[in-house]
Design a protein around this motif. Structure first.
Motif, PDB file in Angstrom:
ATOM      1  N   GLY A 124     -68.496   3.646  35.395  1.00 23.08           N
ATOM      2  CA  GLY A 124     -67.870   4.791  36.024  1.00 23.08           C
ATOM      3  C   GLY A 124     -67.479   5.876  35.039  1.00 23.08           C
ATOM      4  N   LYS A 125     -66.825   6.908  35.570  1.00 22.70           N
ATOM      5  CA  LYS A 125     -66.395   8.044  34.757  1.00 22.70           C
ATOM      6  C   LYS A 125     -65.382   7.592  33.706  1.00 22.70           C
ATOM      7  CE  LYS A 125     -64.557  12.737  35.243  1.00 22.70           C
ATOM      8  NZ  LYS A 125     -64.047  13.752  36.196  1.00 22.70           N
ATOM      9  N   GLY A 126     -65.632   8.014  32.463  1.00 22.35           N
ATOM     10  CA  GLY A 126     -64.731   7.661  31.365  1.00 22.35           C
ATOM     11  C   GLY A 126     -64.914   6.250  30.857  1.00 22.35           C
ATOM     12  N   MET A 127     -65.968   5.574  31.339  1.00 22.53           N
ATOM     13  CA  MET A 127     -66.230   4.190  30.934  1.00 22.53           C
ATOM     14  C   MET A 127     -67.536   4.145  30.137  1.00 22.53           C
ATOM     15  SD  MET A 127     -63.901   2.137  32.647  1.00 22.53           S
ATOM     16  CE  MET A 127     -64.633   0.601  33.214  1.00 22.53           C
ATOM     17  N   ALA A 175     -69.819  -1.431  27.407  1.00 18.62           N
ATOM     18  CA  ALA A 175     -68.995  -2.496  26.836  1.00 18.62           C
ATOM     19  C   ALA A 175     -67.657  -2.602  27.557  1.00 18.62           C
ATOM     20  CB  ALA A 175     -68.775  -2.246  25.345  1.00 18.62           C
ATOM     21  N   LEU A 176     -67.033  -1.448  27.834  1.00 18.00           N
ATOM     22  CA  LEU A 176     -65.733  -1.452  28.511  1.00 18.00           C
ATOM     23  C   LEU A 176     -65.874  -1.953  29.950  1.00 18.00           C
ATOM     24  CD1 LEU A 176     -62.753  -0.835  28.262  1.00 18.00           C
ATOM     25  CD2 LEU A 176     -63.233   1.565  28.823  1.00 18.00           C
ATOM     26  N   THR A 177     -66.980  -1.586  30.583  1.00 18.53           N
ATOM     27  CA  THR A 177     -67.233  -2.048  31.955  1.00 18.53           C
ATOM     28  C   THR A 177     -67.397  -3.561  31.986  1.00 18.53           C
ATOM     29  OG1 THR A 177     -68.294   0.033  32.568  1.00 18.53           O
ATOM     30  CG2 THR A 177     -68.798  -1.890  33.926  1.00 18.53           C
ATOM     31  N   ARG A 178     -68.176  -4.096  31.031  1.00 14.93           N
ATOM     32  CA  ARG A 178     -68.377  -5.553  30.975  1.00 14.93           C
ATOM     33  C   ARG A 178     -67.064  -6.267  30.693  1.00 14.93           C
ATOM     34  NH1 ARG A 178     -72.328  -5.525  27.897  1.00 14.93           N
ATOM     35  NH2 ARG A 178     -71.394  -5.973  25.871  1.00 14.93           N
ATOM     36  N   GLN A 179     -66.249  -5.698  29.814  1.00 15.66           N
ATOM     37  CA  GLN A 179     -64.941  -6.291  29.496  1.00 15.66           C
ATOM     38  C   GLN A 179     -64.050  -6.316  30.740  1.00 15.66           C
ATOM     39  OE1 GLN A 179     -62.651  -4.039  26.667  1.00 15.66           O
ATOM     40  NE2 GLN A 179     -60.930  -5.481  26.656  1.00 15.66           N
ATOM     41  N   ALA A 180     -64.068  -5.205  31.504  1.00 18.94           N
ATOM     42  CA  ALA A 180     -63.236  -5.120  32.705  1.00 18.94           C
ATOM     43  C   ALA A 180     -63.673  -6.128  33.757  1.00 18.94           C
ATOM     44  CB  ALA A 180     -63.297  -3.706  33.275  1.00 18.94           C
ATOM     45  N   LEU A 181     -64.990  -6.254  33.936  1.00 18.66           N
ATOM     46  CA  LEU A 181     -65.492  -7.201  34.925  1.00 18.66           C
ATOM     47  C   LEU A 181     -65.213  -8.643  34.513  1.00 18.66           C
ATOM     48  CD1 LEU A 181     -68.906  -5.508  35.780  1.00 18.66           C
ATOM     49  CD2 LEU A 181     -66.923  -5.704  37.279  1.00 18.66           C
ATOM     50  N   GLN A 182     -65.343  -8.943  33.209  1.00 22.05           N
ATOM     51  CA  GLN A 182     -65.081 -10.298  32.730  1.00 22.05           C
ATOM     52  C   GLN A 182     -63.603 -10.647  32.907  1.00 22.05           C
ATOM     53  OE1 GLN A 182     -67.500 -12.613  31.447  1.00 22.05           O
ATOM     54  NE2 GLN A 182     -65.739 -13.884  32.004  1.00 22.05           N
ATOM     55  N   PHE A 223     -61.095  -0.542  39.625  1.00 20.26           N
ATOM     56  CA  PHE A 223     -61.504  -0.893  40.991  1.00 20.26           C
ATOM     57  C   PHE A 223     -62.878  -0.319  41.333  1.00 20.26           C
ATOM     58  CE2 PHE A 223     -56.703  -0.969  42.119  1.00 20.26           C
ATOM     59  CZ  PHE A 223     -56.563  -2.157  41.424  1.00 20.26           C
ATOM     60  N   GLY A 224     -63.246   0.786  40.679  1.00 23.73           N
ATOM     61  CA  GLY A 224     -64.542   1.386  40.935  1.00 23.73           C
ATOM     62  C   GLY A 224     -65.680   0.479  40.504  1.00 23.73           C
ATOM     63  N   CYS A 225     -65.567  -0.104  39.305  1.00 23.43           N
ATOM     64  CA  CYS A 225     -66.653  -0.976  38.846  1.00 23.43           C
ATOM     65  C   CYS A 225     -66.649  -2.299  39.612  1.00 23.43           C
ATOM     66  CB  CYS A 225     -66.592  -1.197  37.331  1.00 23.43           C
ATOM     67  SG  CYS A 225     -65.163  -2.097  36.720  1.00 23.43           S
ATOM     68  N   ILE A 226     -65.470  -2.762  40.034  1.00 26.96           N
ATOM     69  CA  ILE A 226     -65.420  -3.977  40.864  1.00 26.96           C
ATOM     70  C   ILE A 226     -66.089  -3.707  42.216  1.00 26.96           C
ATOM     71  CG2 ILE A 226     -63.928  -5.631  42.042  1.00 26.96           C
ATOM     72  CD1 ILE A 226     -61.826  -5.153  39.852  1.00 26.96           C
TER      73      ILE A 226
END
Length: 487
Positions: free
Chosen positions: A394-397, A400-407, A443-446
């Motif tokens: 998403g925006k501002g992501m 690597a940060l997206t994968r970290q958030a999902l994990q 919540f956007g990436c989830i």
């Protein structure tokens, strides 16, 4: 004439029933039900050249869909069928002969070629077109084998008056009305003769029809007089125009009533909406169930001015009716549309479908949206989601940060004992701050991970419906996609 109100809806099967046509049927039906009278359906199928296959079925299907039951007709399989004019031809021919014998009608042998020349000459002279009464006083048989038409002898002087319940007294100059055809050369009657005979034979007390028939009414009044019949009460309903006050057309959203059914409008919406096209309870009331409309329907509240058809108002009203449905009723009505758009939904039990539909009932304006916009629900029923891995970022992501958030989300949810909405939100909302993200970013990436799209019903409610196993499996798949994206 009987004291009991008897009205009729007399469509011609030359096309599928449109809004104006069905509004006429509705006003007749509402008046009959309000007055404790009878509502009769009569198919005026005497124009064989313009007959459209399937039109009769569409007309009757439209009436049944809207709940407009009729009270009599030929019985078939324990139910009333409509009357058909094509089954009454001998009656019309006898009426034509009676008019000829009484000096009120005559046989006309003019050929089509002569009539065309006559009209061309009238147009060239810039005078009103109309039959020149060539055969009126000298009935001369044409070439052998030519079958004449039968024409009515309109009075040549004076005026024809009648009272219209909506418009008051109306008058027409007789000299401006030509000798119209009663019986065509094929032996079929015109509308003018057939509807007069039928209305008399069926003891119709009130003729409510579209404004376009107002100019034909003096002809009908004269026919009633010539036949020795008592005329009914007339009420000519206002026109229906588009929002720009031009003639109603498809560009305004005016299509066959069956199209509205197929688009997913509710029948109770259509009855409410159509009732307000020319009639009103008061200056403010918009939403009324059919019982309330029947209880309050009266001819004195029908407007003289044109009604405006507004598709945006119809959509708003339909959305209101959909939201007012119980979840069980919404599920029953919505499921055929849902399965037409997302066939996979047919494999799921009612309770699961019901829980999924509960999340979109507030958003739907037409049931057809479930068929035409499968993205509204498909993530509830697809086993595998198809989306681009880049959609997870998403925006501002970044990846690597997206994968970290999902994990981190997966780790939290795996430890969660229940999978309730409140428990998920209490667990994940603080996680956003811990990761240095805004709640919308997390919540956007989830949301993309569990639905495959960036827009869906509320996230935690959606995950609760999907269930823990499926939601977590989709998050694991999303993590795998981010690894591929990084490679």
């Amino acid at each position: 004439m009987t004291d009991k109100v008897r009205v009729r809806y007399a469509p011609s099967p030359t096309g599928y029933p449109h809004v104006g046509n069905i509004r006429t049927a509705l006003f007749n039906w509402l008046f009959a039900r309000n007055q404790g009278g009878s509502f009769i359906v009569r198919i005026e199928d005497t124009d064989q050249a313009r007959y459209v296959e399937g039109a009769v079925e569409a007309i009757l299907d439209g009436l049944r869909w809207l709940g407009m039951d009729w009270d009599e007709g030929p019985e078939k399989n324990g139910a009333f069928g409509p009357y058909f004019q094509s089954q009454r031809l001998d009656r019309y021919r006898a009426a034509a002969e009676k008019l000829i014998a009484g000096g009120h009608a005559y046989r006309c042998y003019c050929s089509s070629a002569r009539l065309d020349q006559m009209r061309a000459a009238q147009e060239a002279a810039k005078i009103p077109t109309g039959y020149d009464r060539h055969c009126r006083d000298k009935c001369e048989p044409g070439p052998e084998g030519v079958t004449p038409v039968v024409r009515f002898k309109m009075p040549l002087e004076g005026r024809t008056y009648f009272n219209d319940l909506i418009r008051g007294e109306v008058a027409f100059e007789n000299a401006l009305l030509d000798d119209f055809v009663l019986l065509k050369s094929d032996g079929f009657p015109t509308y003018h003769l057939a509807n007069i005979v039928d209305d008399h034979d069926m003891a119709i007390t009130h003729v409510m029809r579209a404004e376009e028939w107002l100019s034909s009414t003096p002809k009908h009044v004269q026919l009633y007089k010539a036949m020795g019949y008592e005329p009914p009460v007339f009420a000519h309903l206002p026109m229906i125009l588009g929002p720009d006050r031009s003639k109603l057309s498809k560009r305004h959203g005016a299509v066959s009533i069956i199209d509205y059914k197929n688009q997913g409008y509710l029948p109770e919406t259509m009855v409410n909406f159509l009732a307000l096209l020319g009639w009103s309870l008061d200056a403010t009331t918009e939403i009324m169930d059919v019982k309330k409309v029947i209880e309050n329907f009266s001819l004195d509240r029908i407007s003289k001015t044109a009604a405006i058809f507004n598709i945006e108002k119809l959509d708003w009203m339909n959305g209101s009716y959909i939201r007012a449905l119980s979840l069980d009723e919404f599920t029953d009505r919505a499921r055929p549309f849902l399965e037409a758009g997302v066939p996979e939904a047919a494999a799921y039990d009612r309770d699961y479908v019901k829980s999924a539909l509960a999340l979109i009932q507030e958003r739907v304006k037409k049931l057809g949206e479930l068929r035409d916009q499968p993205e509204l629900t498909r993530f509830f029923f697809y086993q595998n989601l198809e989306y681009h891995a880049a959609d997870l970022v998403g925006k501002g992501m970044n990846t690597a940060l997206t994968r970290q958030a999902l994990q981190a989300t997966l780790d939290r949810l795996e430890k969660l004992e229940g999978f309730g909405i409140e428990a998920m939100e209490n667990d994940l909302r603080p996680l956003a701050a811990e990761l240095g993200l805004k709640p919308g970013q997390l919540f956007g990436c989830i949301r993309v991970a569990v639905t495959g799209q960036s827009v869906s019903p509320p996230l935690f409610q959606t995950m609760a419906v999907l269930g823990k196993d499926r939601a977590l499996a989709r998050i694991r798949e999303a993590i795998r996609k981010t690894r591929e994206l990084a490679e």
